[in-house]
Design a protein around this motif. Structure first.
Motif, PDB file in Angstrom:
ATOM      1  N   GLN A 130     -16.209  42.653 -42.769  1.00  0.00           N
ATOM      2  CA  GLN A 130     -16.999  42.812 -41.558  1.00  0.00           C
ATOM      3  C   GLN A 130     -18.487  42.854 -41.877  1.00  0.00           C
ATOM      4  O   GLN A 130     -18.892  43.168 -42.992  1.00  0.00           O
ATOM      5  CB  GLN A 130     -16.592  44.073 -40.811  1.00  0.00           C
ATOM      6  CG  GLN A 130     -17.021  45.376 -41.476  1.00  0.00           C
ATOM      7  CD  GLN A 130     -16.750  46.589 -40.605  1.00  0.00           C
ATOM      8  OE1 GLN A 130     -16.180  46.479 -39.535  1.00  0.00           O
ATOM      9  NE2 GLN A 130     -17.183  47.748 -41.079  1.00  0.00           N
ATOM     10  N   VAL A 131     -19.269  42.507 -40.847  1.00  0.00           N
ATOM     11  CA  VAL A 131     -20.721  42.613 -40.938  1.00  0.00           C
ATOM     12  C   VAL A 131     -21.156  43.703 -39.977  1.00  0.00           C
ATOM     13  O   VAL A 131     -20.652  43.800 -38.857  1.00  0.00           O
ATOM     14  CB  VAL A 131     -21.405  41.269 -40.603  1.00  0.00           C
ATOM     15  CG1 VAL A 131     -20.961  40.753 -39.255  1.00  0.00           C
ATOM     16  CG2 VAL A 131     -22.927  41.411 -40.625  1.00  0.00           C
ATOM     17  N   GLN A 132     -22.080  44.532 -40.447  1.00  0.00           N
ATOM     18  CA  GLN A 132     -22.586  45.630 -39.619  1.00  0.00           C
ATOM     19  C   GLN A 132     -24.093  45.704 -39.763  1.00  0.00           C
ATOM     20  O   GLN A 132     -24.618  45.823 -40.875  1.00  0.00           O
ATOM     21  CB  GLN A 132     -21.945  46.956 -40.019  1.00  0.00           C
ATOM     22  CG  GLN A 132     -22.357  48.114 -39.111  1.00  0.00           C
ATOM     23  CD  GLN A 132     -21.638  49.411 -39.465  1.00  0.00           C
ATOM     24  OE1 GLN A 132     -20.943  49.466 -40.473  1.00  0.00           O
ATOM     25  NE2 GLN A 132     -21.810  50.433 -38.650  1.00  0.00           N
ATOM     26  N   ILE A 133     -24.788  45.619 -38.629  1.00  0.00           N
ATOM     27  CA  ILE A 133     -26.255  45.654 -38.580  1.00  0.00           C
ATOM     28  C   ILE A 133     -26.653  46.825 -37.695  1.00  0.00           C
ATOM     29  O   ILE A 133     -26.224  46.923 -36.542  1.00  0.00           O
ATOM     30  CB  ILE A 133     -26.835  44.340 -38.013  1.00  0.00           C
ATOM     31  CG1 ILE A 133     -26.263  43.129 -38.734  1.00  0.00           C
ATOM     32  CG2 ILE A 133     -28.351  44.366 -38.084  1.00  0.00           C
ATOM     33  CD1 ILE A 133     -26.629  43.042 -40.185  1.00  0.00           C
ATOM     34  N   SER A 134     -27.486  47.713 -38.216  1.00  0.00           N
ATOM     35  CA  SER A 134     -27.937  48.856 -37.423  1.00  0.00           C
ATOM     36  C   SER A 134     -29.350  48.663 -36.892  1.00  0.00           C
ATOM     37  O   SER A 134     -29.773  49.403 -35.991  1.00  0.00           O
ATOM     38  CB  SER A 134     -27.879  50.139 -38.261  1.00  0.00           C
ATOM     39  OG  SER A 134     -28.694  50.015 -39.423  1.00  0.00           O
ATOM     40  N   GLN A 135     -30.089  47.687 -37.435  1.00  0.00           N
ATOM     41  CA  GLN A 135     -31.449  47.440 -36.962  1.00  0.00           C
ATOM     42  C   GLN A 135     -31.821  45.986 -37.241  1.00  0.00           C
ATOM     43  O   GLN A 135     -31.566  45.467 -38.326  1.00  0.00           O
ATOM     44  CB  GLN A 135     -32.452  48.364 -37.672  1.00  0.00           C
ATOM     45  CG  GLN A 135     -33.896  48.107 -37.255  1.00  0.00           C
ATOM     46  CD  GLN A 135     -34.900  48.803 -38.168  1.00  0.00           C
ATOM     47  OE1 GLN A 135     -36.008  49.107 -37.767  1.00  0.00           O
ATOM     48  NE2 GLN A 135     -34.535  49.053 -39.425  1.00  0.00           N
ATOM     49  N   PHE A 136     -32.428  45.356 -36.246  1.00  0.00           N
ATOM     50  CA  PHE A 136     -32.922  43.990 -36.437  1.00  0.00           C
ATOM     51  C   PHE A 136     -34.008  43.737 -35.402  1.00  0.00           C
ATOM     52  O   PHE A 136     -33.738  43.517 -34.230  1.00  0.00           O
ATOM     53  CB  PHE A 136     -31.793  42.974 -36.297  1.00  0.00           C
ATOM     54  CG  PHE A 136     -32.222  41.558 -36.584  1.00  0.00           C
ATOM     55  CD1 PHE A 136     -32.860  41.234 -37.776  1.00  0.00           C
ATOM     56  CD2 PHE A 136     -31.986  40.547 -35.665  1.00  0.00           C
ATOM     57  CE1 PHE A 136     -33.254  39.934 -38.041  1.00  0.00           C
ATOM     58  CE2 PHE A 136     -32.377  39.241 -35.923  1.00  0.00           C
ATOM     59  CZ  PHE A 136     -33.009  38.937 -37.115  1.00  0.00           C
ATOM     60  N   GLY A 141     -25.063  50.527 -34.017  1.00  0.00           N
ATOM     61  CA  GLY A 141     -25.346  49.185 -34.512  1.00  0.00           C
ATOM     62  C   GLY A 141     -24.377  48.163 -33.945  1.00  0.00           C
ATOM     63  O   GLY A 141     -23.625  48.428 -33.003  1.00  0.00           O
ATOM     64  N   VAL A 142     -24.393  46.974 -34.575  1.00  0.00           N
ATOM     65  CA  VAL A 142     -23.572  45.845 -34.136  1.00  0.00           C
ATOM     66  C   VAL A 142     -22.613  45.495 -35.257  1.00  0.00           C
ATOM     67  O   VAL A 142     -23.021  45.387 -36.419  1.00  0.00           O
ATOM     68  CB  VAL A 142     -24.441  44.625 -33.775  1.00  0.00           C
ATOM     69  CG1 VAL A 142     -23.584  43.506 -33.201  1.00  0.00           C
ATOM     70  CG2 VAL A 142     -25.524  45.013 -32.788  1.00  0.00           C
TER      71      VAL A 142
END
Length: 755
Positions: A151-157, A142-143
């Motif tokens: 922190q921000v963590q995105i694994s799918q978008f 992810g990002v």
């Protein structure tokens, strides 16, 4: 003074010199050093701020080698070499393939490079203050982006086409495990750690949020289109061949995170290698697929022909075929074998080419020739006995099917061996590594360039100002332009300059700075005037009248008038100074006196009524005979100096001077004074100086060094000349000495006690 037109000084000498005075430009630049230094320092400050504002840039590089495809499989047999054609590639072509979407798209998908996170709470001032800001980290999982609140963590978008390149805002909801996704029109609520599919106005949004900052800290998130994502990578990616025809390609990538650029560059290389190997084995794979589909069919045909042949032999027993029949059978068997090979090649070629291709046409021609020969053999065999003919046909079927099947099986096994050992023609020499060396910003270089640019800008401004505002500097130039001699240069008095900054009352040089160069220059001016004027004044009168004026306000004519009066009084001469600037005259401040009961009051007086109580006025012994004139003449408290202030401001000063009253005044004053110094208004501001000059023995023009405009001074002299008034001399006031002025030799030098 008044002159005939014949006595008016010759017109100024016009210079037709088009040459650039490089020395003058140099000194103009040196005189503007403050401006240049200001812009140099300003440029340095901007350079420092810029070097702190931009994030550090890191670089990662790698090397690959591009060779011609290996043909080691030729040792397995010439027939395999015929089936697998050679392929070559040039490094220049491969550099373009590396930057293609075919190679970059798998990297974008793997590392989620099409997802962009930004922290709106980080402003420009914060970037300058911190000298660096955190950047997002893209990994296969992810990002991630760190903020001050977590922190921000995105694994799918993933979003629909309409939402691409549009900014969304992510913020943790009041609940610790909830979030809010908004784009200004739609609001979507979800849970952290869970995959969500939202249906918006413009399409579907798929998102999985694993972590978010606290304290309502918002995060901007954007899903880039594939075009924008790959363009962003290509802008940071460099692919060049080292040398010419070396086959060595250098890949380099820049970014704000060393680990990130190394990871992205490594994945780009691996993606290119995978594409290269897939492209290199594509032909072999297609051939194997075709053989795998044909082998079972050929095996079935062989088995079927063997069953039929065995049944025939069981029914009729063994049959001895004659020599001719044997030859025909052998030839026909060879023809059938050749036909099968040609058909196999044709099948392979038609996977790539059409029937119109020359190779396909050539094989068709060969097939036609062999089929014709086969028909001839069949015709001959038809003449054999029926049992022998049938035996021959059954044995032919078995032999042909057996030959075809064995040939196909042999080639299939060989191609499997080829594919197992087949490699691409690209070899990795160096994979990217983390060096943690910043390549930008080069702070020292930025500071030097910014300082140089600031210096250049300051120099240009100084030169432009010097060209647009041609100020008075060079006495020789003034004499050439005006035709009037420069009779004195008065240096600046540092003491009086300090007094003026402190807003102290104006003072005479004799009391404030009597050892200065300025005071000595005033005395030199007095000497010049003493020897330059006749022994008696106009029309045989006692007084010698000196008119002091200027081209514009603020040139220092009152300073020259008052100090010149004081040095003349040192000669034990009776001196009167008149403030003839009835509009804005300030000579009364120099002598710490009142402006009332002065020249304007005299010219507008009613002889039967005085404006003020005479008992308060000081009577001047020298003018007691003049009666009421004593009311307007005041003692300054300095020996031999009397003063007539400007008086109350009248409506029409020029008319008062021209109505005859001033003529009567000068007639009376000429009888009682040795020198009369008149401080008149500027020539370009009023016409009073032209009227006053009619009574003067000397007309002097005061101009200020490095402040007065040269063109205005020339115009003022011309105006006096048109009125048949000769300007007898120019006084260059407030000259500043220093190595930055090539005219400093015009200074006078003090002689005596300078302590």
């Amino acid at each position: 003074m008044t002159t005939d037109s014949k006595n008016v000084s010759n017109s100024p000498v016009k210079e037709d010199n088009d040459e650039i005075d490089l020395m003058a430009l140099l000194f103009a630049i040196l005189r503007g050093w403050k401006t240049i230094v200001f812009f140099a320092v300003l440029g340095l400050i901007i350079g420092i701020l810029y070097s702190r504002y931009v994030n550090p840039t890191f670089k990662s590089d790698a090397l690959i080698q591009i060779d011609q495809k290996s043909q080691s499989i030729s040792a397995l047999g010439s027939n395999i070499s015929d089936l697998v054609s050679a392929e070559s590639s040039k490094a220049q072509t491969e550099t373009e393939l590396i930057k293609s979407r075919m190679v970059l798209k798998p990297v974008v998908d793997l590392l989620h490079l099409d997802i962009r996170l930004s922290d709106p709470a980080v402003g420009k001032f914060d970037r300058i203050k911190s000298n660096t800001t955190t950047v997002q980290v893209n990994i296969p999982e992810g990002v991630t982006l760190k903020t001050s609140d977590g922190q921000v963590q995105i694994s799918q978008f993933n979003v629909s086409k309409a939402y691409l390149n549009r900014s969304f805002t992510l913020v943790r909801s009041n609940k610790s495990d909830g979030f809010l996704l908004s784009n200004g029109f739609d609001d979507f609520k979800g849970q952290i750690g869970q995959a969500h599919v939202f249906k918006g106005v413009d399409g579907i949004i798929e998102i999985t949020v694993n972590d978010l900052p606290v304290n309502d800290h918002g995060i901007n998130i954007v899903k880039l289109s594939l075009q924008n994502a790959t363009e962003s990578i290509k802008s940071a990616l460099s692919v060049v061949e080292k040398g010419q025809q070396t086959g060595i390609v250098e890949l380099s990538m820049t970014g704000n995170s060393q680990e990130q650029v190394s990871l992205v560059l490594k994945e780009i290389i691996l993606s290119y290698i995978a594409q290269n190997e897939s492209r290199g084995s594509e032909e072999t794979t297609r051939t194997l697929s075709f053989m795998e589909s044909q082998i079972p069919i050929l095996k079935q045909k062989l088995e079927a022909s063997q069953v039929v042949f065995n049944r025939f032999r069981e029914k009729y027993g063994t049959i001895d075929i004659g020599q001719e029949a044997a030859l025909l059978v052998g030839e026909k068997s060879q023809i059938d074998s050749q036909l099968n090979e040609l058909k196999l090649k044709k099948a392979d070629l038609t996977t790539y080419y059409t029937e119109e291709h020359p190779l396909v046409i050539q094989i068709n021609d060969q097939l036609k020739v062999l089929n014709n020969r086969k028909q001839e053999i069949n015709s001959k065999v038809a003449g054999l006995p029926e049992v022998q003919r049938e035996f021959l046909q059954r044995s032919e079927d078995v032999e042909i099917n057996k030959e075809i099947y064995l040939t196909m099986l042999k080639n299939y096994q060989q191609l499997k061996i080829v594919k197992a050992g087949e490699v691409g023609y690209v070899r990795i020499i160096d994979l990217p590594i983390n060096t943690y060396r910043t390549i930008a910003p080069k702070k020292l270089l930025i500071w030097v360039l910014a300082t140089l640019l600031g210096t250049m800008l300051g120099t240009m401004l100084v030169l432009v100002k010097n060209m647009l505002r041609n100020v008075v500097k060079d006495p020789e130039r003034l004499e050439a332009k005006t035709g009037v001699p420069v009779i004195a240069t008065i240096p600046r008095s540092p003491v009086l300059t300090r007094f003026s900054k402190k807003k102290s009352p104006n003072r005479l040089l004799a009391y404030a700075d009597n050892n200065s160069l300025s005071y000595e220059a005033i005395k030199s001016l007095r000497t010049n005037l003493m020897f330059g004027m006749p022994s008696q004044g106009r029309a045989g009168q006692r007084a010698k009248v000196i008119l002091i004026t200027g081209e514009s306000p603020g040139v220092g004519k009152s300073f020259i008038s008052s100090n010149l009066t004081e040095v003349f009084a040192q000669l034990d001469k009776k001196v009167l100074i008149i403030d003839a600037d009835m509009r804005l005259g300030e000579l009364h401040k120099v002598f710490n006196m009142d402006q009332h009961n002065g020249l304007a009051d005299y010219l507008t007086q009613d002889t039967t009524h005085l404006s003020r109580d005479k008992t308060q006025l000081v009577k001047i012994d020298a003018v007691q005979e003049s009666g009421h004139l004593a009311t307007f003449i005041h003692s300054t408290g300095i020996d031999n100096i009397d003063f007539m202030p400007r008086g109350e401001h009248p409506r029409n000063p020029a008319s008062l001077l021209a109505n005859g009253s001033f003529d009567h005044l000068m007639t009376e004053l000429n009888l009682h004074y040795d020198y009369i110094i008149i401080d008149s208004p500027p020539i370009l501001a009023a016409s009073d100086a032209m009227i006053l000059a009619q009574h003067a023995d000397k007309v002097l023009m005061v101009t200020r060094y490095d402040d007065s405009i040269e063109g205005q001074l020339v115009y003022a002299v011309n105006q006096m000349n048109k009125a048949n008034i000769q300007v007898d001399g120019i006084i260059l006031n407030d000259v500043q000495q220093g190595i930055m002025s090539k005219y400093s030799y015009h200074y006078s030098y003090a002689y005596g006690n300078n302590q």
